[in-house]
Design a protein around this motif. Structure first.
Motif, short mmCIF file in Angstrom:
data_model
loop_
_atom_site.label_atom_id
_atom_site.label_comp_id
_atom_site.label_asym_id
_atom_site.label_seq_id
_atom_site.Cartn_x
_atom_site.Cartn_y
_atom_site.Cartn_z
N LEU A 93 78.20 -15.13 -31.45
CA LEU A 93 77.85 -14.98 -30.04
C LEU A 93 78.52 -16.01 -29.14
O LEU A 93 78.87 -15.70 -28.00
CB LEU A 93 76.33 -15.09 -29.87
CG LEU A 93 75.47 -14.15 -30.73
CD1 LEU A 93 74.00 -14.32 -30.38
CD2 LEU A 93 75.90 -12.71 -30.58
N ARG A 94 78.68 -17.24 -29.64
CA ARG A 94 79.20 -18.31 -28.80
C ARG A 94 80.11 -19.24 -29.60
O ARG A 94 80.07 -19.29 -30.81
CB ARG A 94 78.05 -19.14 -28.22
CG ARG A 94 77.15 -18.41 -27.23
CD ARG A 94 76.14 -19.37 -26.62
NE ARG A 94 75.28 -18.69 -25.65
CZ ARG A 94 74.14 -18.08 -25.97
NH1 ARG A 94 73.72 -18.08 -27.23
NH2 ARG A 94 73.43 -17.48 -25.04
N ARG A 95 80.88 -20.01 -28.86
CA ARG A 95 81.73 -21.05 -29.43
C ARG A 95 80.86 -22.10 -30.11
O ARG A 95 79.83 -22.52 -29.58
CB ARG A 95 82.52 -21.67 -28.28
CG ARG A 95 83.56 -22.72 -28.66
CD ARG A 95 84.22 -23.17 -27.36
NE ARG A 95 85.14 -24.27 -27.52
CZ ARG A 95 86.44 -24.12 -27.77
NH1 ARG A 95 86.94 -22.91 -27.88
NH2 ARG A 95 87.23 -25.16 -27.89
N VAL A 116 79.87 -30.05 -27.99
CA VAL A 116 79.03 -28.89 -28.28
C VAL A 116 77.66 -29.06 -27.64
O VAL A 116 77.04 -28.08 -27.21
CB VAL A 116 78.93 -28.65 -29.80
CG1 VAL A 116 78.16 -29.73 -30.51
CG2 VAL A 116 78.30 -27.27 -30.07
N VAL A 117 77.16 -30.29 -27.55
CA VAL A 117 75.89 -30.53 -26.85
C VAL A 117 76.01 -30.12 -25.39
O VAL A 117 75.14 -29.42 -24.85
CB VAL A 117 75.49 -32.02 -26.96
CG1 VAL A 117 74.34 -32.34 -26.00
CG2 VAL A 117 75.06 -32.35 -28.39
N MET A 125 87.11 -17.54 -35.26
CA MET A 125 87.78 -17.66 -33.97
C MET A 125 86.90 -18.32 -32.92
O MET A 125 87.39 -18.82 -31.91
CB MET A 125 88.23 -16.27 -33.47
CG MET A 125 89.27 -15.60 -34.32
SD MET A 125 90.82 -16.52 -34.41
CE MET A 125 90.61 -17.37 -35.98
N ASN A 126 85.59 -18.32 -33.14
CA ASN A 126 84.67 -18.99 -32.21
C ASN A 126 84.47 -20.46 -32.55
O ASN A 126 83.77 -21.16 -31.82
CB ASN A 126 83.31 -18.29 -32.21
CG ASN A 126 83.28 -17.09 -31.28
OD1 ASN A 126 84.18 -16.90 -30.46
ND2 ASN A 126 82.25 -16.27 -31.41
N CYS A 127 85.06 -20.91 -33.65
CA CYS A 127 84.90 -22.31 -34.06
C CYS A 127 85.95 -23.16 -33.37
O CYS A 127 87.15 -22.98 -33.60
CB CYS A 127 85.00 -22.45 -35.58
SG CYS A 127 84.70 -24.14 -36.15
N ALA A 128 85.52 -24.11 -32.55
CA ALA A 128 86.47 -25.02 -31.90
C ALA A 128 87.19 -25.83 -32.97
O ALA A 128 86.59 -26.24 -33.96
CB ALA A 128 85.72 -25.94 -30.93
N PHE A 150 92.97 -20.29 -29.07
CA PHE A 150 93.22 -20.44 -27.65
C PHE A 150 94.01 -19.30 -27.05
O PHE A 150 94.23 -19.26 -25.84
CB PHE A 150 93.91 -21.78 -27.39
CG PHE A 150 93.02 -22.97 -27.65
CD1 PHE A 150 91.85 -23.13 -26.97
CD2 PHE A 150 93.37 -23.90 -28.62
CE1 PHE A 150 91.03 -24.21 -27.21
CE2 PHE A 150 92.55 -24.99 -28.88
CZ PHE A 150 91.37 -25.15 -28.18
N ARG A 151 94.46 -18.35 -27.90
CA ARG A 151 95.20 -17.19 -27.38
C ARG A 151 94.34 -15.95 -27.30
O ARG A 151 94.84 -14.87 -27.09
CB ARG A 151 96.42 -16.92 -28.28
CG ARG A 151 97.51 -17.97 -28.16
CD ARG A 151 98.63 -17.69 -29.13
NE ARG A 151 99.69 -18.69 -29.03
CZ ARG A 151 100.72 -18.76 -29.83
NH1 ARG A 151 100.86 -17.88 -30.82
NH2 ARG A 151 101.65 -19.69 -29.69
#
Length: 252
Positions: free
Chosen positions: A77-79, A168-169, A203-206, A250-251
Motif C-alpha cells: 500500500l505504501r512506501r 519513514v517516521v 518496488m515500494n521499499c526505499a 525511482f522510475r
C-alpha cells in the motif's frame, strides 16, 4: 542469520478496516487498487497474500501470522524502509522506548484479541511492535528533549541508519499513519541488491537502508581480504545488473 528489519506505515484504523475486514470480505481487496494506485502485477500478488492470510490457523503465533501479513499487506500500500539489525523489539523490556509501543489486543477485532498478546519480534519472519500515529508523533518530539531516549535510538540506529528511520517516521506521520515493524519481509543481497527478495512489493521499499547494508558488507569483505594470511586474487565485485532495484524504484 541477522535481522532484516522493515518499517511500514499503516494507519491505526487500517489494521481493522483494511486487513482484518479483507480476511472476511473478498471484495474489499479490489477497492484498494484505485485507492493506493497499485499496479496490476502487484495487485495479483496482494490478492494472493490476502488469500494466504485467510488460511492462517488459530495455532500460529500472532507475530508469526497476522502481524507478519499485516506488514506484507502494508508494503503493497505504501512506501516502506529497510534497516539491517535495527529492531525496536530489542527494547521491549526497556520502559524508555517500550512506552511508545501499542497493545495489539486493542488494535485488532475482538475475535483476534486473545491471540494478539504476542506484540514484538521474538525470531525472524514475523511482525513486531506497532506504534500508533499519536505515539509516533510523541516519539518524534521526545527525541529532541529526552536524552535517554535519544541515546537508545542512536545506539540502535547507528552508522547512518537513524536518518533512514526518521525518514519513514516522518512519512508515516505525514500520512496519518502509525508504524509497524517486521522481520524478513525484505532480504537484501548485499553483494547484488538486484538479487534481493521480498514477501511484499520490493518496488515500494526505499533503497537507502539496503545501500547502507551493502556498503557495510563490502567494507567487511575488503577488511577480511586484506587480513587474509595468503591472499589470492579474487574478483568480489558483482556483475553490474541490467536494471538496479533503486533505479527501478525511482522510475515508477
Amino acid at each position: 542469520m541477522g535481522w532484516d528489519i522493515t518499517y511500514h506505515p499503516i494507519a491505526d484504523s487500517e489494521i481493522r478496516d483494511i486487513y482484518f475486514r479483507a480476511l472476511e470480505d473478498a471484495t474489499l481487496v479490489n477497492a484498494l487498487q484505485q485507492q493506493f494506485r497499485i499496479e496490476p502485477f502487484y495487485m495479483e500478488q496482494l490478492q494472493e497474500r490476502i488469500e494466504e492470510a485467510r488460511s492462517i490457523s488459530a495455532g500460529v503465533p500472532f507475530e508469526k501470522g497476522h502481524a507478519l501479513y499485516l506488514a506484507i499487506v502494508a508494503g503493497h500500500l505504501r512506501r516502506y524502509h529497510y534497516l539491517r539489525g535495527s529492531a525496536l523489539s530489542f527494547f521491549i523490556d526497556d520502559p524508555v522506548v517500550a512506552r511508545y509501543f501499542a497493545d495489539w489486543r486493542q488494535l485488532v477485532p475482538l475475535q483476534w484479541a486473545d491471540a494478539a498478546a504476542g506484540n514484538h519480534l521474538r525470531e525472524n519472519y514475523g511482525g513486531g511492535v506497532f506504534i500508533t500515529h499519536a505515539r509516533l508523533k510523541q516519539l518524534r518530539a521526545d527525541y529532541a528533549v529526552d536524552s535517554a531516549l535519544a541515546a537508545r535510538l542512536e545506539e540502535l540506529f547507528s552508522d547512518g541508519r537513524l536518518v533512514v528511520f526518521w525518514r519513514v517516521v516522518d512519512d508515516a506521520i505525514a500520512s496519518g499513519c502509525g508504524l509497524l515493524e517486521a522481520s524478513e519481509v525484505v532480504e537484501p543481497n548485499p553483494m547484488d541488491l538486484n538479487a534481493s527478495t521480498s514477501l511484499s512489493n520490493l518496488m515500494n521499499c526505499a533503497p537507502e537502508g539496503a545501500l547502507l547494508y551493502a556498503e557495510a558488507a563490502s567494507a567487511q569483505l575488503a577488511e577480511f581480504m586484506a587480513g587474509a594470511s595468503d591472499p589470492v586474487a579474487v574478483d568480489t565485485a558483482p556483475a553490474a545488473p541490467q536494471k538496479r532495484w533503486w533505479e527501478r524504484l525511482f522510475r515508477r
